[in-house]
Scaffold this active site. Structure first.
Site, mmCIF file in Angstrom:
data_model
loop_
_atom_site.group_PDB
_atom_site.id
_atom_site.type_symbol
_atom_site.label_atom_id
_atom_site.label_comp_id
_atom_site.label_asym_id
_atom_site.label_seq_id
_atom_site.Cartn_x
_atom_site.Cartn_y
_atom_site.Cartn_z
ATOM 1 N N LYS A 82 44.131 -39.419 43.239
ATOM 2 C CA LYS A 82 44.437 -40.816 43.247
ATOM 3 C C LYS A 82 43.862 -41.822 44.206
ATOM 4 C CE LYS A 82 47.653 -40.821 39.470
ATOM 5 N NZ LYS A 82 47.817 -39.126 39.260
HETATM 6 C C1 LIG Z 1 47.774 -38.522 38.340
HETATM 7 C C2 LIG Z 1 47.694 -36.954 38.300
HETATM 8 C C3 LIG Z 1 46.768 -36.132 37.177
HETATM 9 C C4 LIG Z 1 46.651 -36.895 35.890
HETATM 10 O O1 LIG Z 1 45.797 -37.771 36.032
HETATM 11 P P1 LIG Z 1 45.414 -38.894 34.796
HETATM 12 O O2 LIG Z 1 44.207 -39.903 35.232
HETATM 13 O O3 LIG Z 1 46.576 -39.635 34.749
HETATM 14 O O4 LIG Z 1 45.078 -38.119 33.652
HETATM 15 C C5 LIG Z 1 46.868 -35.156 37.574
HETATM 16 N N1 LIG Z 1 47.021 -34.353 38.770
HETATM 17 C C6 LIG Z 1 47.538 -34.950 39.845
HETATM 18 C C7 LIG Z 1 47.724 -34.184 40.833
HETATM 19 C C8 LIG Z 1 47.755 -36.223 39.613
HETATM 20 O O5 LIG Z 1 48.410 -37.211 40.664
#
Ligand SMILES: *Cc1c(COP(=O)(O)O)cnc(C)c1O
Length: 551
Positions: free
Chosen positions: A123
């Site tokens: 993220k």
């Molecule tokens: C947010 C997140 C996901 C999922 O991603 P999306 O964009 O919500 O599908 C998967 N793995 C980790 C470690 C995350 O932080």
């Protein structure tokens, strides 16, 4: 290629009024459209004939090329956009920003490590950018203030099951004229994540530990955005994965992965991507990359036991609850009873513990529009847009009132052409961590996967097996560093000879537990009014402190 006039509109359509268009700044600052829909680009740029020219660019330069196509120059100039992008990725620790690691040459399996940013999760790729973007817009607004006019201030609110919160906080800490409030379900995020969030002491950062689930937190965020009282006092902005800027930033790494593959495979024609999926933001960026012309053979959704997307691809129904068994009998009574229980399951991959996937609406919009254009090729574009938007609106109203909706079979077919899905259970997640570490299922040895990335690799291995001898490489997205999810990793690897968790612990995590924390608790009886009060009180305090500091 010059940026086409980048316009955005909402996925939903209520009435017969004209469709509204929005610029990039509007879309980023609003987050969610007023009608409850999500913003989507009016046109998806096609780079089929030019993307290979980008193959040797650094990650920030590549990001600049991709983003330029979606942001008009009159909104952000070339020099400004370059500066924002470069600052956003200067905080990453790896020279390749998102390095591609071969896991198994024979199987053609690669891992795209997206966790080299400040909070060790994918993220950061989006939120480092979004933080700088918010600051850029506010600095610009406040430069042109009339004397006596109040400064523009942005109040960012978000819900997190873990990673969004810390990544957003690190994206926004210390930024001028922005306050950030992050709600997380009390006791339901991993200890490292909680520590990462609550040990940030900047005065503009506020963590709210909310009694309830992640979906409760998300509902509070939605309610605040819809609340006229709150909107009168604050200019709210969203950082959740519905924010278009986040999707936009994530498109870059699909291109980057492809170019990294190309370096070792000069005659590469196509690649598959496997994505551990929760809110559908990460993989949606892959969909846009494919629509732009990147040769993606297939996008593969890997879910945990919260499998609404997996069930959708099997049935065409998007449903919060699995259907109860039709003829319950003794043998399956217990499973049936479980299936009746609404709600999110807690798994080893908490960042994917969701009941519904917010960004899925954007995909449905694009597929519905495509379907309309094909079914009625002679009507005006605008009326197809309207029909698609009305359809989306209807479906999501239905989801709200009945908990599910079902799409046209042709739309499901379209979704199946582009995507496949696999569901990975809790037990399989731990197995994947262990089997990969041992080198039983991949040729690389002693690689430690976090539970989310492990779900992606487990799905990748199933996909490789299912598609047999195949020269299309598979890129599995690694979304977090294993040290963030010590519990699951330890559980999977504690019996392994020679494994020592400290060996994967980054220096940034050492001593995190002992640091001072700042967090506000919200009980379910305080609920929305309580949260509203906290926000107003804390923003006032900040403004006062700033005034005192500057006078
Ligand atoms: C947010 C997140 C996901 C999922 O991603 P999306 O964009 O919500 O599908 C998967 N793995 C980790 C470690 C995350 O932080």
């Amino acid at each position: 290629m010059v940026a086409n006039n980048s316009k955005y509109s909402s996925t939903r359509y209520h009435d017969s009024s004209l469709r509204e268009f929005f610029g990039f700044e509007d879309v980023v600052l609003k987050g969610l459209a007023a009608d409850g829909g999500l913003f989507h680009p009016h046109d998806i740029p096609n780079v089929r004939s030019q993307y290979l020219q980008w193959k040797d660019l650094s990650f920030p330069d590549l990001a600049y090329q991709v983003m330029r196509l979606y942001i008009d120059e009159y909104e952000i100039s070339d020099a400004e956009l370059k500066d924002i992008v470069h600052r956003s990725y200067s905080t990453f620790r790896h020279p390749d920003t998102v390095p591609l690691v071969p896991l198994d040459d024979q199987k053609g399996l690669y891992l795209l490590e997206l966790f080299h940013g400040p909070t060790f999760a994918f993220k950061d790729v989006a939120l480092q950018f979004l933080g700088n973007l918010f600051e850029f817009f506010l600095v610009r607004k406040n430069k042109n203030l009339q004397t006596g006019e109040a400064r523009h201030h942005l109040t960012v609110i978000g819900a997190t099951s873990g990673d969004t919160g810390s990544a957003a906080i690190y994206g926004l800490r210390g930024k001028k004229d922005v306050s950030i409030f992050i709600m997380f379900p009390d006791g339901k995020v991993s200890p490292v994540q909680e520590a990462q969030m609550t040990t940030v002491l900047d005065p503009n950062v506020h963590c709210l530990a909310v009694q309830g689930t992640f979906d409760d937190c998300q509902d509070y965020v939605k309610a605040l955005f819809a609340d006229p009282e709150t909107n009168k006092i604050h200019h709210l902005a969203a950082v959740n994965s519905i924010n278009w800027a986040r999707i936009l930033a994530q498109i870059t790494y699909y291109f980057s992965a492809y170019f990294q593959l190309l370096k070792t495979k000069p005659d590469l024609k196509q690649a598959k991507f496997v994505v551990p999926t929760g809110n559908f933001g990460d993989i949606l960026a892959g969909y846009y990359a494919k629509r732009m012309g990147l040769p993606i053979a297939k996008l593969i959704i890997a879910t945990n036991e919260n499998d609404i997307l997996h069930r959708f691809w099997q049935t065409g129904s998007y449903s919060k609850k699995p259907k109860p068994p039709q003829e319950p009998h003794e043998g399956i009574k217990e499973d049936g009873a479980q299936a009746h229980e609404a709600g999110v399951k807690e798994t080893y991959s908490p960042a994917m513990d969701i009941l519904v996937s917010s960004n899925f609406e954007r995909l449905l919009w694009h597929l519905s529009l495509e379907h309309e254009l094909e079914t009625n090729p002679h009507v005006k574009m605008e009326s197809s847009v309207r029909v698609a938007g009305q359809k989306i609106d209807g479906w999501f109203q239905e989801l709200k009132s009945t908990g599910s909706f079902t799409v046209d079979p042709q739309i499901l077919d379209k979704a199946r052409e582009i995507f496949d899905t696999y569901r990975v259970s809790n037990a399989e997640t731990l197995e994947a961590i262990r089997d990969c570490y041992r080198g039983d299922v991949i040729s690389k040895k002693e690689y430690v996967l976090d539970p989310h990335s492990a779900i992606g690799v487990a799905a990748s291995l199933r996909e490789i097996k299912a598609s047999g001898q195949c020269d299309v490489p598979t890129v599995s997205l690694a979304t977090a560093h294993p040290a963030k999810f010590a519990g699951a990793v330890d559980l999977a690897l504690q019996e392994e000879k020679g494994f020592d968790f400290n060996s994967v612990l980054p220096e940034q995590f050492v001593g995190l537990d002992d640091k001072e924390r700042k967090v506000l608790k919200v009980s379910s009886s305080e609920g929305l009014p309580g949260i509203r009060q906290i926000i107003t009180r804390e923003v006032d305090k900040e403004k006062e402190a700033r005034q005192n500091g500057s006078s």
